[in-house]
Motif scaffolding. Structure first.
Motif, PDB file in Angstrom:
ATOM      1  N   GLU A   1      -2.040  28.644  -6.619  1.00 22.51           N
ATOM      2  CA  GLU A   1      -1.972  29.757  -7.692  1.00 22.51           C
ATOM      3  C   GLU A   1      -2.739  31.149  -7.138  1.00 22.51           C
ATOM      4  N   ASP A   2      -3.740  30.650  -6.240  1.00 22.39           N
ATOM      5  CA  ASP A   2      -4.391  31.933  -5.867  1.00 22.39           C
ATOM      6  C   ASP A   2      -3.713  32.364  -4.386  1.00 22.39           C
ATOM      7  N   GLY A   3      -2.935  31.899  -4.098  1.00 18.32           N
ATOM      8  CA  GLY A   3      -2.099  32.262  -2.632  1.00 18.32           C
ATOM      9  C   GLY A   3      -2.599  31.604  -1.395  1.00 18.32           C
ATOM     10  N   SER A   4      -3.611  30.956  -1.706  1.00 22.23           N
ATOM     11  CA  SER A   4      -4.135  30.110  -0.506  1.00 22.23           C
ATOM     12  C   SER A   4      -3.390  28.792   0.037  1.00 22.23           C
ATOM     13  N   TRP A   5      -3.162  28.308   1.177  1.00 28.91           N
ATOM     14  CA  TRP A   5      -2.647  27.146   1.461  1.00 28.91           C
ATOM     15  C   TRP A   5      -3.509  25.972   1.451  1.00 28.91           C
ATOM     16  N   GLY A   6      -2.954  24.802   1.238  1.00 29.22           N
ATOM     17  CA  GLY A   6      -4.050  23.702   1.486  1.00 29.22           C
ATOM     18  C   GLY A   6      -3.459  22.533   0.647  1.00 29.22           C
ATOM     19  N   GLU A   7      -4.142  21.510   0.851  1.00 26.63           N
ATOM     20  CA  GLU A   7      -3.978  20.144   0.218  1.00 26.63           C
ATOM     21  C   GLU A   7      -3.933  20.237  -1.513  1.00 26.63           C
ATOM     22  N   VAL A   8      -2.887  20.094  -2.197  1.00 25.91           N
ATOM     23  CA  VAL A   8      -2.938  20.180  -3.301  1.00 25.91           C
ATOM     24  C   VAL A   8      -3.379  19.022  -4.022  1.00 25.91           C
ATOM     25  N   TYR A   9      -2.810  17.823  -3.540  1.00 26.60           N
ATOM     26  CA  TYR A   9      -3.541  16.327  -4.108  1.00 26.60           C
ATOM     27  C   TYR A   9      -3.189  15.476  -3.022  1.00 26.60           C
ATOM     28  N   SER A  10      -3.693  14.021  -3.110  1.00 23.87           N
ATOM     29  CA  SER A  10      -3.688  13.263  -2.270  1.00 23.87           C
ATOM     30  C   SER A  10      -4.008  12.084  -3.068  1.00 23.87           C
ATOM     31  N   TYR A  11      -3.328  10.729  -2.782  1.00 23.40           N
ATOM     32  CA  TYR A  11      -3.700   9.534  -3.506  1.00 23.40           C
ATOM     33  C   TYR A  11      -3.458   8.305  -2.560  1.00 23.40           C
ATOM     34  N   LYS A  12      -4.241   7.213  -2.664  1.00 22.68           N
ATOM     35  CA  LYS A  12      -3.585   6.105  -2.055  1.00 22.68           C
ATOM     36  C   LYS A  12      -3.707   4.962  -3.336  1.00 22.68           C
TER      37      LYS A  12
ATOM     38  N   MET B   1       0.734  -1.237   0.137  1.00 22.58           N
ATOM     39  CA  MET B   1      -0.035   0.065  -0.164  1.00 22.58           C
ATOM     40  C   MET B   1       0.796   1.274  -0.125  1.00 22.58           C
ATOM     41  N   SER B   2       0.385   2.243  -0.656  1.00 20.94           N
ATOM     42  CA  SER B   2       0.913   3.445  -0.755  1.00 20.94           C
ATOM     43  C   SER B   2       0.183   4.580  -0.887  1.00 20.94           C
ATOM     44  N   PHE B   3       0.687   5.673  -0.097  1.00 17.45           N
ATOM     45  CA  PHE B   3      -0.406   6.745   0.053  1.00 17.45           C
ATOM     46  C   PHE B   3       0.636   8.033   0.066  1.00 17.45           C
ATOM     47  N   GLU B   4       0.032   9.319  -0.443  1.00 13.09           N
ATOM     48  CA  GLU B   4       0.733  10.518  -0.283  1.00 13.09           C
ATOM     49  C   GLU B   4      -0.039  11.563  -0.053  1.00 13.09           C
ATOM     50  N   SER B   5       0.064  12.664   0.472  1.00 15.46           N
ATOM     51  CA  SER B   5      -0.621  13.957   0.643  1.00 15.46           C
ATOM     52  C   SER B   5       0.123  15.033   0.511  1.00 15.46           C
ATOM     53  N   VAL B   6      -0.117  16.074  -0.242  1.00 17.56           N
ATOM     54  CA  VAL B   6       0.995  17.227  -0.455  1.00 17.56           C
ATOM     55  C   VAL B   6       0.108  18.519  -0.082  1.00 17.56           C
ATOM     56  N   HIS B   7       0.588  19.311   0.824  1.00 22.46           N
ATOM     57  CA  HIS B   7       0.062  20.635   1.087  1.00 22.46           C
ATOM     58  C   HIS B   7       1.095  21.710   0.482  1.00 22.46           C
ATOM     59  N   ALA B   8       0.475  22.780  -0.082  1.00 23.82           N
ATOM     60  CA  ALA B   8       1.373  23.572  -0.560  1.00 23.82           C
ATOM     61  C   ALA B   8       0.433  25.102  -1.094  1.00 23.82           C
TER      62      ALA B   8
END
Length: 51
Positions: free
Chosen positions: A11-22, A1-8
């Protein structure tokens, strides 16, 4: 099993989750075995061995 979540910063300057997958290989094995059997082939599970 593999998973990842990226926060950054977005483009609008807000911070948050860009993508996630499992990814779980178990979710693919069943449909693959079924397709192989329906095609008249056999299934031989091999892990780090000779084919």
């Amino acid at each position: 099993m593999s998973f990842e979540s990226v926060h950054a910063f977005r483009e609008d300057g807000s911070w948050g989750e860009v993508y996630s997958y499992k990814f779980n290989t178990g979710e693919l094995k069943g449909p693959l075995r079924k397709a192989v059997a329906e095609a008249g082939w056999g299934w031989k599970g091999v892990a780090f061995g000779r084919l």
